[in-house]
Design a protein around this motif. Sequence first.
Motif, PDB file in Angstrom:
ATOM      1  N   LEU A 102     -12.153 -10.411  11.009  1.00  0.00           N
ATOM      2  CA  LEU A 102     -11.634 -10.074  12.339  1.00  0.00           C
ATOM      3  C   LEU A 102     -10.107 -10.194  12.358  1.00  0.00           C
ATOM      4  O   LEU A 102      -9.394  -9.342  12.877  1.00  0.00           O
ATOM      5  N   GLN A 103      -9.615 -11.293  11.738  1.00  0.00           N
ATOM      6  CA  GLN A 103      -8.169 -11.555  11.732  1.00  0.00           C
ATOM      7  C   GLN A 103      -7.416 -10.433  11.016  1.00  0.00           C
ATOM      8  O   GLN A 103      -6.346  -9.999  11.463  1.00  0.00           O
ATOM      9  N   VAL A 150     -19.412  11.598  18.432  1.00  0.00           N
ATOM     10  CA  VAL A 150     -18.122  10.948  18.674  1.00  0.00           C
ATOM     11  C   VAL A 150     -17.279  11.084  17.404  1.00  0.00           C
ATOM     12  O   VAL A 150     -17.816  11.098  16.293  1.00  0.00           O
ATOM     13  N   ASP A 151     -15.949  11.210  17.564  1.00  0.00           N
ATOM     14  CA  ASP A 151     -15.016  11.271  16.434  1.00  0.00           C
ATOM     15  C   ASP A 151     -15.409  10.250  15.358  1.00  0.00           C
ATOM     16  O   ASP A 151     -15.578   9.069  15.650  1.00  0.00           O
ATOM     17  N   GLU A 152     -15.554  10.749  14.131  1.00  0.00           N
ATOM     18  CA  GLU A 152     -16.016   9.874  13.034  1.00  0.00           C
ATOM     19  C   GLU A 152     -15.173   8.615  12.873  1.00  0.00           C
ATOM     20  O   GLU A 152     -15.674   7.544  12.577  1.00  0.00           O
ATOM     21  N   GLN A 153     -13.861   8.764  13.145  1.00  0.00           N
ATOM     22  CA  GLN A 153     -12.960   7.614  12.976  1.00  0.00           C
ATOM     23  C   GLN A 153     -13.269   6.494  13.969  1.00  0.00           C
ATOM     24  O   GLN A 153     -12.984   5.333  13.730  1.00  0.00           O
ATOM     25  N   LEU A 154     -13.850   6.892  15.137  1.00  0.00           N
ATOM     26  CA  LEU A 154     -14.108   5.898  16.185  1.00  0.00           C
ATOM     27  C   LEU A 154     -15.578   5.481  16.200  1.00  0.00           C
ATOM     28  O   LEU A 154     -16.017   4.762  17.102  1.00  0.00           O
ATOM     29  N   ASN A 155     -16.308   5.950  15.208  1.00  0.00           N
ATOM     30  CA  ASN A 155     -17.762   5.808  15.238  1.00  0.00           C
ATOM     31  C   ASN A 155     -18.282   4.417  14.900  1.00  0.00           C
ATOM     32  O   ASN A 155     -19.232   3.925  15.500  1.00  0.00           O
ATOM     33  N   GLN A 156     -17.654   3.740  13.942  1.00  0.00           N
ATOM     34  CA  GLN A 156     -18.163   2.404  13.603  1.00  0.00           C
ATOM     35  C   GLN A 156     -17.264   1.336  14.220  1.00  0.00           C
ATOM     36  O   GLN A 156     -16.051   1.370  14.067  1.00  0.00           O
ATOM     37  N   MET A 157     -17.899   0.406  14.913  1.00  0.00           N
ATOM     38  CA  MET A 157     -17.115  -0.552  15.699  1.00  0.00           C
ATOM     39  C   MET A 157     -17.598  -1.984  15.515  1.00  0.00           C
ATOM     40  O   MET A 157     -18.751  -2.230  15.180  1.00  0.00           O
ATOM     41  N   THR A 159     -14.882 -18.087  16.203  1.00  0.00           N
ATOM     42  CA  THR A 159     -15.632 -16.875  16.553  1.00  0.00           C
ATOM     43  C   THR A 159     -16.942 -17.325  17.177  1.00  0.00           C
ATOM     44  O   THR A 159     -17.755 -17.981  16.526  1.00  0.00           O
ATOM     45  N   ILE A 160     -17.133 -16.979  18.444  1.00  0.00           N
ATOM     46  CA  ILE A 160     -18.360 -17.411  19.134  1.00  0.00           C
ATOM     47  C   ILE A 160     -19.543 -16.552  18.698  1.00  0.00           C
ATOM     48  O   ILE A 160     -20.606 -17.049  18.387  1.00  0.00           O
ATOM     49  N   TRP A 161     -19.355 -15.246  18.663  1.00  0.00           N
ATOM     50  CA  TRP A 161     -20.327 -14.340  18.060  1.00  0.00           C
ATOM     51  C   TRP A 161     -19.615 -13.050  17.716  1.00  0.00           C
ATOM     52  O   TRP A 161     -18.553 -12.743  18.266  1.00  0.00           O
ATOM     53  N   ALA A 162     -20.163 -12.308  16.782  1.00  0.00           N
ATOM     54  CA  ALA A 162     -19.570 -11.028  16.401  1.00  0.00           C
ATOM     55  C   ALA A 162     -20.691 -10.072  16.035  1.00  0.00           C
ATOM     56  O   ALA A 162     -21.726 -10.497  15.520  1.00  0.00           O
ATOM     57  N   THR A 163     -20.483  -8.802  16.325  1.00  0.00           N
ATOM     58  CA  THR A 163     -21.520  -7.823  15.990  1.00  0.00           C
ATOM     59  C   THR A 163     -20.884  -6.519  15.549  1.00  0.00           C
ATOM     60  O   THR A 163     -19.707  -6.273  15.797  1.00  0.00           O
ATOM     61  N   ARG A 164     -21.671  -5.697  14.871  1.00  0.00           N
ATOM     62  CA  ARG A 164     -21.206  -4.356  14.488  1.00  0.00           C
ATOM     63  C   ARG A 164     -22.112  -3.337  15.167  1.00  0.00           C
ATOM     64  O   ARG A 164     -23.272  -3.642  15.456  1.00  0.00           O
ATOM     65  N   PHE A 165     -21.601  -2.157  15.414  1.00  0.00           N
ATOM     66  CA  PHE A 165     -22.470  -1.104  15.944  1.00  0.00           C
ATOM     67  C   PHE A 165     -21.828   0.256  15.726  1.00  0.00           C
ATOM     68  O   PHE A 165     -20.640   0.352  15.440  1.00  0.00           O
ATOM     69  N   ARG A 166     -22.669   1.297  15.840  1.00  0.00           N
ATOM     70  CA  ARG A 166     -22.173   2.672  15.745  1.00  0.00           C
ATOM     71  C   ARG A 166     -22.296   3.307  17.120  1.00  0.00           C
ATOM     72  O   ARG A 166     -23.286   3.074  17.809  1.00  0.00           O
ATOM     73  N   THR A 167     -21.282   4.086  17.502  1.00  0.00           N
ATOM     74  CA  THR A 167     -21.353   4.686  18.836  1.00  0.00           C
ATOM     75  C   THR A 167     -22.040   6.039  18.742  1.00  0.00           C
ATOM     76  O   THR A 167     -21.724   6.840  17.867  1.00  0.00           O
ATOM     77  N   HIS A 168     -22.998   6.265  19.604  1.00  0.00           N
ATOM     78  CA  HIS A 168     -23.541   7.606  19.765  1.00  0.00           C
ATOM     79  C   HIS A 168     -24.133   7.733  21.158  1.00  0.00           C
ATOM     80  O   HIS A 168     -24.356   6.739  21.842  1.00  0.00           O
ATOM     81  N   GLY A 202     -14.430   1.329   4.567  1.00  0.00           N
ATOM     82  CA  GLY A 202     -15.713   0.890   4.018  1.00  0.00           C
ATOM     83  C   GLY A 202     -16.730   0.569   5.103  1.00  0.00           C
ATOM     84  O   GLY A 202     -16.440   0.657   6.297  1.00  0.00           O
ATOM     85  N   PRO A 203     -17.961   0.206   4.664  1.00  0.00           N
ATOM     86  CA  PRO A 203     -19.028  -0.059   5.631  1.00  0.00           C
ATOM     87  C   PRO A 203     -18.773  -1.346   6.404  1.00  0.00           C
ATOM     88  O   PRO A 203     -18.002  -2.212   5.974  1.00  0.00           O
ATOM     89  N   LEU A 204     -19.426  -1.458   7.550  1.00  0.00           N
ATOM     90  CA  LEU A 204     -19.244  -2.647   8.388  1.00  0.00           C
ATOM     91  C   LEU A 204     -20.061  -3.816   7.843  1.00  0.00           C
ATOM     92  O   LEU A 204     -21.214  -3.625   7.455  1.00  0.00           O
ATOM     93  N   PRO A 205     -19.492  -5.018   7.826  1.00  0.00           N
ATOM     94  CA  PRO A 205     -20.296  -6.174   7.417  1.00  0.00           C
ATOM     95  C   PRO A 205     -21.346  -6.486   8.487  1.00  0.00           C
ATOM     96  O   PRO A 205     -21.079  -6.298   9.673  1.00  0.00           O
ATOM     97  N   SER A 206     -22.522  -6.962   8.073  1.00  0.00           N
ATOM     98  CA  SER A 206     -23.575  -7.214   9.064  1.00  0.00           C
ATOM     99  C   SER A 206     -23.182  -8.376   9.982  1.00  0.00           C
ATOM    100  O   SER A 206     -23.547  -8.425  11.136  1.00  0.00           O
ATOM    101  N   SER A 207     -22.409  -9.318   9.431  1.00  0.00           N
ATOM    102  CA  SER A 207     -22.016 -10.447  10.254  1.00  0.00           C
ATOM    103  C   SER A 207     -20.515 -10.689  10.034  1.00  0.00           C
ATOM    104  O   SER A 207     -20.111 -11.444   9.147  1.00  0.00           O
ATOM    105  N   PRO A 208     -19.662 -10.038  10.839  1.00  0.00           N
ATOM    106  CA  PRO A 208     -18.215 -10.090  10.567  1.00  0.00           C
ATOM    107  C   PRO A 208     -17.662 -11.526  10.648  1.00  0.00           C
ATOM    108  O   PRO A 208     -17.911 -12.240  11.623  1.00  0.00           O
TER     109      PRO A 208
END
Length: 430
Positions: A259-260, A185-192, A287-296, A248-254
Amino acid sequence: MSTSEQTHVLIVGAGPTGLSTALSLLNQGFHDFLIVEETSSKGPASRAITIHAATLEALDSIHCADPLVDLGIKGEGMEVSDRSSTFLAATFSSLAPYTRFPFVLLLSQSTTEEVLEARLLKLGVSILKSEKVVGLKSKDDGSVQVLFESGKVISTRYVVGADGARSTIRHLVNIGFTDPDGMPVDEQLNQMILADVVFSSDSIVLPKNTVQGTTSAGRVFLTVPLPKSAESDESVYRIGFNVPISSGPLPSSPSTVYLQQFLNDQGPVQLSSDPSINPNPIYISKTIWATRFRTHAAIADKFLVHIPPDISDSTRRTAVILVGDAAHIHAPAGGLGMNLGIRDGIDLGVALSAHLKSPNEDNGVLEEYTSIRRRRALSTIRLTKRIMYVIGALGATRFLNISYWGIRLLALIPFLRRLVAWNLSGLGNR
Ligand SMILES: Cc1cc2nc3c(=O)[nH]c(=O)nc-3n(C[C@H](O)[C@H](O)[C@H](O)COP(=O)(O)OP(=O)(O)OC[C@H]3O[C@@H](n4cnc5c(N)ncnc54)[C@H](O)[C@@H]3O)c2cc1C
């Protein structure tokens, strides 16, 4: 100390796929199975939020669609816009001539799982919880022993691996899991990042029944209304956005502040807390819950293996079948992953019971089932890659590029809005 039990079919994993498989087997009148789950209960995290029309039809066949529809929001459309106008849209109400469910149901995965589990309990089946599968051992009589961390051992003939993307079952039978075309997937859209949030004002100006995406130069921000929770009267929204590598890298617990910041930078203007762009600023109050992930994307090399693999005597063979995320994963574009898993599970219940009723349990129905489901998974992976490509292209080629303006004009054509809805609904692959 080990305790030994026996069952004809063992379903490993009580996510949406495992639960659907169990309900489908019961619906076919087959009761000789167990369903096991490593966790004792699920937390507030809720990944999938969309159930499409063809999945609702499949759920209807196991008497679960109406209770889910009662709890969810009937989403009428999906739109991707920049901060001025819409350029990619789907109109689900256009599905009305073809289905009883002309909408995308917006409902959290945790509620979906609760409804499926409640139905299972009502039919007299409880999940064996806090039981983690750690090993498989084949025996001379053609059965397989499933080994648990707790020391429990269950002997069975059929193992259904519904144990998610990191599937232990897939690893235990050495099935490869790779991207089918090797195109990332496009690198720009990879970390979410995804989060369920509450806003400071309940009267926000977004439609209450539409999935909205906002894009801006290589960035995308998603807002989806969710049903109010049973415990509170607050309106909950799912937000999701990509974080470009340059941020930069995604925080483990945003955090809410994190988010704001992204909401203000790349979300819809009406939701911004910045008074310089939004005359009625609002902010994320919870924030009820938040998560990070990479798309593949990845697909299992095989969805079905026999143990031992070289034995020809069907009465002495054990089958391991992979379903849901254990068999395939892809980017969350279009909200299709859980849908594919639920339909794997419901179709497997039908195929497995037909197989078990056939003389010598060897009528080719399982092979046919797995080849159909593998084709469906490959076409879903292709569709999600195409959606990600369009979103990436729109962000990268703005204003100066002919394809940018071409895609914008196409979005105005009602037929294409209906076509996008049709493709996402799954109705073409009933
Ligand atoms: C961030 C995110 C957003 C998503 N959004 C959407 C969406 O909007 N729409 C959509 O359709 N899909 C969406 N998906 C995909 C969807 O969540 C998955 O496709 C779905 O959860 C797959 O269901 P499953 O039952 O196959 O696997 P899972 O939900 O992963 O369930 C597997 C179960 O197996 C159990 N298990 C694992 N290992 C063992 C073991 N060794 N022994 C016993 N039990 C075990 C786990 O505890 C778990 O309960 C999203 C996914 C992500 C990551």
